[in-house]
Scaffold this motif. Structure first.
Motif, PDB file in Angstrom:
ATOM      1  N   ASN A  56      37.547  25.219  35.377  1.00 34.13           N
ATOM      2  CA  ASN A  56      36.434  26.143  35.663  1.00 34.13           C
ATOM      3  C   ASN A  56      36.928  27.530  36.047  1.00 34.13           C
ATOM      4  OD1 ASN A  56      34.939  23.902  35.236  1.00 34.13           O
ATOM      5  ND2 ASN A  56      33.878  23.892  37.214  1.00 34.13           N
ATOM      6  N   LEU A  57      37.972  27.574  36.889  1.00 30.68           N
ATOM      7  CA  LEU A  57      38.459  28.874  37.344  1.00 30.68           C
ATOM      8  C   LEU A  57      39.092  29.650  36.195  1.00 30.68           C
ATOM      9  CD1 LEU A  57      38.899  30.891  39.623  1.00 30.68           C
ATOM     10  CD2 LEU A  57      41.009  29.701  40.218  1.00 30.68           C
ATOM     11  N   PHE A  78      35.964  36.199  43.960  1.00 30.48           N
ATOM     12  CA  PHE A  78      34.719  35.459  44.155  1.00 30.48           C
ATOM     13  C   PHE A  78      33.548  36.328  44.638  1.00 30.48           C
ATOM     14  CE2 PHE A  78      38.352  32.667  44.467  1.00 30.48           C
ATOM     15  CZ  PHE A  78      38.065  31.801  43.425  1.00 30.48           C
ATOM     16  N   LEU A  89      32.646  39.210  39.773  1.00 31.49           N
ATOM     17  CA  LEU A  89      33.277  37.951  40.199  1.00 31.49           C
ATOM     18  C   LEU A  89      34.688  38.176  40.727  1.00 31.49           C
ATOM     19  CD1 LEU A  89      32.190  35.198  37.658  1.00 31.49           C
ATOM     20  CD2 LEU A  89      31.429  35.555  40.028  1.00 31.49           C
ATOM     21  N   ALA A 123      35.742  23.878  46.627  1.00 32.41           N
ATOM     22  CA  ALA A 123      35.848  25.048  45.738  1.00 32.41           C
ATOM     23  C   ALA A 123      34.935  24.884  44.521  1.00 32.41           C
ATOM     24  CB  ALA A 123      37.296  25.245  45.304  1.00 32.41           C
ATOM     25  N   SER A 129      31.419  25.449  45.724  1.00 35.00           N
ATOM     26  CA  SER A 129      31.205  26.860  46.043  1.00 35.00           C
ATOM     27  C   SER A 129      31.090  27.699  44.780  1.00 35.00           C
ATOM     28  CB  SER A 129      32.357  27.384  46.907  1.00 35.00           C
ATOM     29  OG  SER A 129      32.231  28.778  47.062  1.00 35.00           O
ATOM     30  N   MET A 130      31.926  27.391  43.769  1.00 38.15           N
ATOM     31  CA  MET A 130      31.864  28.159  42.524  1.00 38.15           C
ATOM     32  C   MET A 130      30.561  27.903  41.779  1.00 38.15           C
ATOM     33  SD  MET A 130      35.821  28.242  41.316  1.00 38.15           S
ATOM     34  CE  MET A 130      35.429  28.243  39.601  1.00 38.15           C
ATOM     35  N   GLU A 131      30.050  26.681  41.876  1.00 32.48           N
ATOM     36  CA  GLU A 131      28.730  26.397  41.277  1.00 32.48           C
ATOM     37  C   GLU A 131      27.669  27.278  41.928  1.00 32.48           C
ATOM     38  OE1 GLU A 131      26.911  22.385  41.126  1.00 32.48           O
ATOM     39  OE2 GLU A 131      28.961  21.724  40.706  1.00 32.48           O
ATOM     40  N   LEU A 165      28.152  30.034  43.513  1.00 36.35           N
ATOM     41  CA  LEU A 165      28.429  31.447  43.219  1.00 36.35           C
ATOM     42  C   LEU A 165      27.822  31.866  41.889  1.00 36.35           C
ATOM     43  CD1 LEU A 165      30.042  34.018  44.062  1.00 36.35           C
ATOM     44  CD2 LEU A 165      31.973  33.095  42.780  1.00 36.35           C
TER      45      LEU A 165
END
Ligand code: PLP
Length: 424
Positions: free
Chosen positions: A92-93, A240, A246, A310, A313-315, A317
Motif C-alpha cells: 500500500n505504501l 502522511f 500525502l 499503519a 491509519s492509511m485507510e 488518511l
C-alpha cells in the motif's frame, strides 16, 4: 502518592531538565483532539503529541484493527519469517510513493529509519568497491537522536556533549533562488566523494518550522542526481498529509533514492519506522558474497501490531473525509496567517499545508524574552491548549480531525494571548 509524585520518583522525561521542570501532567484518557488529565481537565492537543497523531487520540477504528491483530499475531521474528500486515503495508505504501521507491525496510522510530538510510548509502558505494565518506545535510537539520542521526543534524546544545564523537558532515544552506548556483558550486568540488545528501523536504521541523520552496529543492535534487549523489528524503515529519499533500515528495519534480518515515505512519498509535529504497540501492546489496548484506535489524522489526495500526491509519488518511479535512485545515491556516501577518507582535509567518508557524517579535534580547517559550507554553496549558513553542517560534500542527469550530477557538486564544501582557 499522586501520579505526579510517583512519576517524579521513577521517570526521566525526554528533553527535560528534571531539576527545574514542572511536574509532568498525568493524562488518563484521550479522545479525538482532546487529552484529559486526572482532574478531568481537557486539553486540545494542538501539536498532535509531538507531531504524530493524525486522526485523533484513541481512534476507534485503529483500536479495533489493532485489537483484532493482537488476538491473532502480536509479534514474530522478521528474519526468515513474514506476515500479511507487513506485506500489505509495504504494497500500500509503495503505491503512494514516487515510482522509483520499490523496497521497504522496517525499524521502530524516525531515528532508526535515518540510521538505516545512512547505512544503505554508505554501504552502497562500499559494496561497489568505492569508499565515499562525505555526507551532505542542511544547516539547522534535525534527523533524530541516535548517533548517526545526531551526526547529520545541526550541531547544537542538544549535541554538544557528543561533539567530537559525531562523524563529520558538510552542512549547506537550504536552497533559495538566489543561492542555488553557489550551493551547486560548493558541492561540485567534492561531489565524487559524497555518499549521500540527507534533507527534510520543505519543512525543517525541529529547527523551528523553517521552510523552503519546492522548486528550489527540486533544482538542488536535480543537480545531485546529475552528480551521482544519493538522496535521502527524511519525511518522518512531512509524511502522511502534513504538508497538505500525502507526502512532500508530491510537490517535488525530482525523486529521492531513499525515503524515511515514522511519526504519522501509524497515525501516532504505535512506534514504527520505515526506510524505503530504490531498486538500484537494493540491488547493490545482492551478491553471493555474504559481506554485501545489510547487517541491520531490530527485535521488533515490522511488528504486526504496528503494521496493522499503519494500515488502518492509511485507510483513514485516504478517506475522502480526511482529505477534505486536510484541505479545510490548510485553507483555515491560510486565512489565519493573513491575520497574524498584520499583528504588530508577530513576524515571519509561514505555512506549508497543515503546518503553520510564526515568531513573536524580538525587539530586545532580554532574559525575559528567552523565557517566552516557556511562559507561552504555560499560558496555553492553562487555557486548555497544548502548544510547545520552540523558543520564540510558535506553531500549530493539529490532528486532521479538528473541527472548524475547535480550530477557531485556538486561533482566538492565540490572538488573546498575543494581546495579553505576556507578549509585551
Ligand atoms: C522527529 C524526527 C526524526 C526522529 O524521529 P524519532 O521517532 O523521534 O526518533 C527524524 N527526522 C525528522 C525530520 C523528525 O522530525
Amino acid at each position: 502518592m499522586t501520579l505526579q509524585e510517583r512519576d517524579r520518583a521513577v521517570n526521566w522525561h525526554p528533553y527535560t531538565q528534571m531539576k527545574t521542570a514542572d511536574d509532568a501532567i498525568p493524562i488518563v484518557k484521550g479522545k479525538g483532539i482532546y487529552l484529559f488529565d486526572e482532574q478531568g481537565k481537557q486539553y486540545i492537543d494542538a501539536v498532535s503529541s509531538w507531531w504524530v497523531t493524525l486522526h485523533g487520540h484513541a481512534h476507534p477504528y485503529i483500536a479495533q484493527r489493532v485489537s483484532e491483530q493482537l488476538n491473532t499475531l502480536e509479534q514474530v521474528i522478521f528474519a526468515g519469517f513474514t506476515h500479511e500486515p507487513a506485506i500489505k503495508l509495504s504494497e500500500n505504501l509503495l503505491n503512494l510513493l514516487p515510482e522509483n521507491q520499490e523496497k521497504i525496510f522496517y525499524s521502530d522510530n524516525g531515528s532508526t529509519a535515518v540510521e538505516v538510510a545512512l547505512k544503505m548509502c554508505i554501504q552502497y558505494s562500499h559494496n561497489q568497491g568505492k569508499e565515499k565518506k562525505k555526507i551532505l545535510a542542511f544547516r539547522n537539520a534535525y534527523h533524530g537522536d541516535t548517533f548517526g542521526a545526531m551526526s547529520v543534524s545541526a550541531r547544537s546544545v542538544w549535541t554538544k556533549p557528543f561533539g567530537e564523537m559525531l562523524f563529520e558532515v558538510i552542512f549547506i544552506d537550504t536552497p533559495t533562488s538566489e543561492n542555488l548556483e553557489s550551493l551547486k558550486n560548493q558541492i561540485e568540488n567534492f561531489a565524487d566523494e559524497v555518499a549521500c545528501f540527507i534533507y527534510e523536504p520543505l519543512v525543517q521541523g525541529a529547527a523551528g518550522m523553517l521552510m523552503h520552496k519546492a522548486e528550489d529543492l527540486s533544482e538542488l535534487m536535480k543537480f545531485c542526481r546529475e552528480k551521482g549523489i544519493l538522496m535521502i528524503q527524511d519525511e518522518v515529519f512531512t509524511g502522511f498529509g502534513r504538508t497538505g499533500k500525502l507526502f512532500a515528495a508530491n510537490y517535488l519534480s525530482q525523486k529521492p533514492d531513499i525515503m524515511c518515515f515514522s511519526k504519522g505512519l501509524t497515525g501516532g498509535t504505535m512506534p514504527m519506522g520505515i526506510t524505503t529504497s530504490s531498486n538500484e540501492i537494493f540491488e547493490s546489496f545482492l551478491s553471493d558474497d555474504k559481506y554485501k548484506t545489510l547487517f541491520h535489524g531490530h527485535s521488533f522489526t515490522a511488528n504486526p501490531l504496528a503494521c496493522t495500526a499503519a494500515l488502518a491509519s492509511m485507510e483513514l488518511l485516504l478517506n475522502e473525509e480526511t482529505l477534505n479535512n486536510i484541505y479545510s485545515l490548510t485553507e483555515a491556516h491560510l486565512n489565519f496567517s493573513k491575520i497574524l501577518q498584520r499583528h504588530p507582535k508577530v513576524e515571519n509567518v509561514r505555512q506549508t499545508g497543515t503546518i503553520l508557524a510564526w515568531e513573536i517579535k524580538n525587539d530586545e534580547q532580554t532574559s525575559y524574552f528567552n523565557d517566552i517559550g516557556k511562559l507561552l507554553y504555560q499560558e496555553f496549558l492553562e487555557r486548555g491548549i497544548i502548544m510547545r513553542p520552540l523558543g520564540n517560534v510558535m506553531y500549530l500542527v493539529p490532528p486532521y480531525c479538528i473541527s472548524p469550530f475547535e480550530l477557531q477557538m485556538i486561533y482566538d486564544t492565540i490572538l488573546e494571548v498575543l494581546d495579553s501582557k505576556i507578549c509585551i
